[in-house]
Scaffold this motif. Sequence first.
Motif, PDB file in Angstrom:
ATOM      1  N   GLY A   1      21.038  75.492 -21.503  1.00  0.00           N
ATOM      2  CA  GLY A   1      21.772  74.951 -20.372  1.00  0.00           C
ATOM      3  C   GLY A   1      21.639  75.809 -19.124  1.00  0.00           C
ATOM      4  O   GLY A   1      21.543  75.283 -18.001  1.00  0.00           O
ATOM      5  N   LEU A   2      21.611  77.124 -19.297  1.00  0.00           N
ATOM      6  CA  LEU A   2      21.452  78.020 -18.149  1.00  0.00           C
ATOM      7  C   LEU A   2      20.098  77.816 -17.479  1.00  0.00           C
ATOM      8  O   LEU A   2      19.994  77.806 -16.245  1.00  0.00           O
ATOM      9  CB  LEU A   2      21.599  79.475 -18.604  1.00  0.00           C
ATOM     10  CG  LEU A   2      22.981  79.889 -19.137  1.00  0.00           C
ATOM     11  CD1 LEU A   2      22.941  81.331 -19.643  1.00  0.00           C
ATOM     12  CD2 LEU A   2      24.040  79.735 -18.049  1.00  0.00           C
ATOM     13  N   VAL A   3      19.062  77.651 -18.291  1.00  0.00           N
ATOM     14  CA  VAL A   3      17.719  77.420 -17.745  1.00  0.00           C
ATOM     15  C   VAL A   3      17.662  76.074 -17.034  1.00  0.00           C
ATOM     16  O   VAL A   3      17.115  75.955 -15.933  1.00  0.00           O
ATOM     17  CB  VAL A   3      16.665  77.476 -18.866  1.00  0.00           C
ATOM     18  CG1 VAL A   3      15.279  77.115 -18.317  1.00  0.00           C
ATOM     19  CG2 VAL A   3      16.637  78.855 -19.510  1.00  0.00           C
ATOM     20  N   LEU A   4      18.228  75.055 -17.664  1.00  0.00           N
ATOM     21  CA  LEU A   4      18.208  73.728 -17.064  1.00  0.00           C
ATOM     22  C   LEU A   4      19.009  73.680 -15.762  1.00  0.00           C
ATOM     23  O   LEU A   4      18.611  73.013 -14.797  1.00  0.00           O
ATOM     24  CB  LEU A   4      18.771  72.701 -18.057  1.00  0.00           C
ATOM     25  CG  LEU A   4      17.919  72.444 -19.303  1.00  0.00           C
ATOM     26  CD1 LEU A   4      18.685  71.571 -20.285  1.00  0.00           C
ATOM     27  CD2 LEU A   4      16.596  71.790 -18.922  1.00  0.00           C
ATOM     28  N   ALA A   5      20.137  74.386 -15.737  1.00  0.00           N
ATOM     29  CA  ALA A   5      20.957  74.407 -14.528  1.00  0.00           C
ATOM     30  C   ALA A   5      20.216  75.053 -13.356  1.00  0.00           C
ATOM     31  O   ALA A   5      20.410  74.675 -12.191  1.00  0.00           O
ATOM     32  CB  ALA A   5      22.258  75.155 -14.798  1.00  0.00           C
ATOM     33  N   GLU A   6      19.363  76.015 -13.670  1.00  0.00           N
ATOM     34  CA  GLU A   6      18.576  76.679 -12.628  1.00  0.00           C
ATOM     35  C   GLU A   6      17.523  75.745 -12.040  1.00  0.00           C
ATOM     36  O   GLU A   6      17.317  75.715 -10.822  1.00  0.00           O
ATOM     37  CB  GLU A   6      17.902  77.917 -13.211  1.00  0.00           C
ATOM     38  CG  GLU A   6      17.017  78.665 -12.225  1.00  0.00           C
ATOM     39  CD  GLU A   6      16.317  79.850 -12.849  1.00  0.00           C
ATOM     40  OE1 GLU A   6      15.413  80.402 -12.187  1.00  0.00           O
ATOM     41  OE2 GLU A   6      16.655  80.217 -13.995  1.00  0.00           O
ATOM     42  N   HIS A   7      16.873  74.972 -12.881  1.00  0.00           N
ATOM     43  CA  HIS A   7      15.786  74.113 -12.427  1.00  0.00           C
ATOM     44  C   HIS A   7      16.239  72.685 -12.100  1.00  0.00           C
ATOM     45  O   HIS A   7      15.625  72.023 -11.251  1.00  0.00           O
ATOM     46  CB  HIS A   7      14.698  74.048 -13.503  1.00  0.00           C
ATOM     47  CG  HIS A   7      13.988  75.345 -13.716  1.00  0.00           C
ATOM     48  ND1 HIS A   7      12.915  75.747 -12.948  1.00  0.00           N
ATOM     49  CD2 HIS A   7      14.199  76.335 -14.624  1.00  0.00           C
ATOM     50  CE1 HIS A   7      12.482  76.927 -13.377  1.00  0.00           C
ATOM     51  NE2 HIS A   7      13.245  77.305 -14.389  1.00  0.00           N
ATOM     52  N   PHE A   8      17.313  72.235 -12.753  1.00  0.00           N
ATOM     53  CA  PHE A   8      17.799  70.873 -12.547  1.00  0.00           C
ATOM     54  C   PHE A   8      19.317  70.875 -12.405  1.00  0.00           C
ATOM     55  O   PHE A   8      20.040  70.447 -13.316  1.00  0.00           O
ATOM     56  CB  PHE A   8      17.389  69.975 -13.724  1.00  0.00           C
ATOM     57  CG  PHE A   8      15.914  69.951 -13.995  1.00  0.00           C
ATOM     58  CD1 PHE A   8      15.078  69.098 -13.299  1.00  0.00           C
ATOM     59  CD2 PHE A   8      15.370  70.809 -14.944  1.00  0.00           C
ATOM     60  CE1 PHE A   8      13.719  69.082 -13.541  1.00  0.00           C
ATOM     61  CE2 PHE A   8      14.012  70.808 -15.195  1.00  0.00           C
ATOM     62  CZ  PHE A   8      13.172  69.950 -14.487  1.00  0.00           C
ATOM     63  N   PRO A   9      19.820  71.404 -11.295  1.00  0.00           N
ATOM     64  CA  PRO A   9      21.278  71.473 -11.103  1.00  0.00           C
ATOM     65  C   PRO A   9      21.911  70.078 -11.097  1.00  0.00           C
ATOM     66  O   PRO A   9      21.256  69.084 -10.794  1.00  0.00           O
ATOM     67  CB  PRO A   9      21.422  72.171  -9.750  1.00  0.00           C
ATOM     68  CG  PRO A   9      20.114  71.959  -9.057  1.00  0.00           C
ATOM     69  CD  PRO A   9      19.082  71.936 -10.131  1.00  0.00           C
ATOM     70  N   LYS A  10      23.173  70.033 -11.393  1.00  0.00           N
ATOM     71  CA  LYS A  10      23.891  68.776 -11.524  1.00  0.00           C
ATOM     72  C   LYS A  10      23.953  68.025 -10.198  1.00  0.00           C
ATOM     73  O   LYS A  10      24.234  68.600  -9.155  1.00  0.00           O
ATOM     74  CB  LYS A  10      25.310  69.037 -12.031  1.00  0.00           C
ATOM     75  CG  LYS A  10      26.084  67.795 -12.415  1.00  0.00           C
ATOM     76  CD  LYS A  10      25.495  67.152 -13.648  1.00  0.00           C
ATOM     77  CE  LYS A  10      26.358  65.986 -14.133  1.00  0.00           C
ATOM     78  NZ  LYS A  10      25.780  65.328 -15.330  1.00  0.00           N
ATOM     79  N   THR A  11      23.673  66.715 -10.264  1.00  0.00           N
ATOM     80  CA  THR A  11      23.805  65.835  -9.103  1.00  0.00           C
ATOM     81  C   THR A  11      24.645  64.625  -9.509  1.00  0.00           C
ATOM     82  O   THR A  11      24.950  64.427 -10.683  1.00  0.00           O
ATOM     83  CB  THR A  11      22.429  65.366  -8.595  1.00  0.00           C
ATOM     84  OG1 THR A  11      21.818  64.540  -9.596  1.00  0.00           O
ATOM     85  CG2 THR A  11      21.518  66.543  -8.281  1.00  0.00           C
ATOM     86  N   ASP A  12      24.972  63.799  -8.538  1.00  0.00           N
ATOM     87  CA  ASP A  12      25.780  62.609  -8.816  1.00  0.00           C
ATOM     88  C   ASP A  12      24.918  61.407  -9.201  1.00  0.00           C
ATOM     89  O   ASP A  12      25.447  60.356  -9.562  1.00  0.00           O
ATOM     90  CB  ASP A  12      26.620  62.237  -7.588  1.00  0.00           C
ATOM     91  CG  ASP A  12      27.637  63.312  -7.253  1.00  0.00           C
ATOM     92  OD1 ASP A  12      28.078  63.998  -8.196  1.00  0.00           O
ATOM     93  OD2 ASP A  12      27.969  63.468  -6.061  1.00  0.00           O
ATOM     94  N   GLN A  13      23.608  61.558  -9.101  1.00  0.00           N
ATOM     95  CA  GLN A  13      22.716  60.423  -9.353  1.00  0.00           C
ATOM     96  C   GLN A  13      22.198  60.355 -10.795  1.00  0.00           C
ATOM     97  O   GLN A  13      21.405  59.488 -11.133  1.00  0.00           O
ATOM     98  CB  GLN A  13      21.500  60.477  -8.413  1.00  0.00           C
ATOM     99  CG  GLN A  13      21.819  60.167  -6.955  1.00  0.00           C
ATOM    100  CD  GLN A  13      22.520  61.312  -6.250  1.00  0.00           C
ATOM    101  OE1 GLN A  13      22.166  62.466  -6.461  1.00  0.00           O
ATOM    102  NE2 GLN A  13      23.513  60.983  -5.438  1.00  0.00           N
ATOM    103  N   ASN A  14      22.653  61.262 -11.667  1.00  0.00           N
ATOM    104  CA  ASN A  14      22.108  61.303 -13.020  1.00  0.00           C
ATOM    105  C   ASN A  14      23.235  61.231 -14.041  1.00  0.00           C
ATOM    106  O   ASN A  14      23.879  62.236 -14.336  1.00  0.00           O
ATOM    107  CB  ASN A  14      21.287  62.592 -13.218  1.00  0.00           C
ATOM    108  CG  ASN A  14      20.324  62.454 -14.396  1.00  0.00           C
ATOM    109  OD1 ASN A  14      20.666  61.892 -15.423  1.00  0.00           O
ATOM    110  ND2 ASN A  14      19.123  62.987 -14.233  1.00  0.00           N
ATOM    111  N   PRO A  15      23.509  60.055 -14.589  1.00  0.00           N
ATOM    112  CA  PRO A  15      24.608  59.912 -15.566  1.00  0.00           C
ATOM    113  C   PRO A  15      24.232  60.506 -16.921  1.00  0.00           C
ATOM    114  O   PRO A  15      23.073  60.841 -17.177  1.00  0.00           O
ATOM    115  CB  PRO A  15      24.767  58.386 -15.673  1.00  0.00           C
ATOM    116  CG  PRO A  15      23.392  57.860 -15.391  1.00  0.00           C
ATOM    117  CD  PRO A  15      22.799  58.794 -14.355  1.00  0.00           C
ATOM    118  N   ASN A  16      25.228  60.619 -17.789  1.00  0.00           N
ATOM    119  CA  ASN A  16      24.993  61.116 -19.140  1.00  0.00           C
ATOM    120  C   ASN A  16      24.374  59.981 -19.960  1.00  0.00           C
ATOM    121  O   ASN A  16      25.043  59.042 -20.360  1.00  0.00           O
ATOM    122  CB  ASN A  16      26.305  61.579 -19.764  1.00  0.00           C
ATOM    123  CG  ASN A  16      26.101  62.291 -21.095  1.00  0.00           C
ATOM    124  OD1 ASN A  16      24.976  62.530 -21.502  1.00  0.00           O
ATOM    125  ND2 ASN A  16      27.187  62.605 -21.779  1.00  0.00           N
TER     126      ASN A  16
END
Length: 225
Positions: free
Chosen positions: A201-216
């Motif tokens: 999750g830490l790696v993903l957060a660095e490269h793909f931070p959370k946005t409002d356009q990507n639902p679960n």
Amino acid sequence: MGKVNQFTADDHKIVTSAVSLAEKATDGEIVTIVTGQSDHYGDVAWALSGLVALTALLVVSLFPEIYLNMIDWFAGGWSGVTALPYWALFVFAAMKFFGTRLILIWKPLLFLLIPSPIKKARVRRRAVTLFRVSTDHRTVGRTGILLYLSMREHRAEIVADEAIAANVEPAVWGDAMIAMIDLVRAGTPGAGMAEAVRQMGLVLAEHFPKTDQNPNELPDRLIEL
């Protein structure tokens, strides 16, 4: 391909919570799958049986007098055999072949004899297959990633979707894999997968931070096969 008894209800909760927490900071979607074993290795068992039978025939050809003496002993010294008959060789090889295959039904022995590269390849193949079914092309941004653990082989794999693979080198996941394997060996597989998820999750957060356009889009729960 095999039920995993090491994972308890609490382990499932720990891993599921770790996935939910990790995905709060990233558009990445983490899928976790655990299985008892990745393959039945029936072909390997048959191959080993054939190898034993051929080796036995080689020994007979190198030391025929030993087996001639055995036949003579069973015949009470009246066999008169000076060369091993073909039927005896066939029976001997068949006994070795099917006897070995019967013994290799015992999984602990079979897994002890399977070469490590074969186990690694089978686990990787199974992980890729499950990734294609559960994760590949199932997210808007192609940001799905699979964490796969195969208990009997003592191996794990991380398979990433296109966007992640293009931005993150496979070696980056090494620390997460090591942390998980260490905890699995210590008898806490749930905590191991949860720690791997946290580091992923830490790696993903660095490269793909959370946005409002990507639902679960993918399930957070641990999938046990």
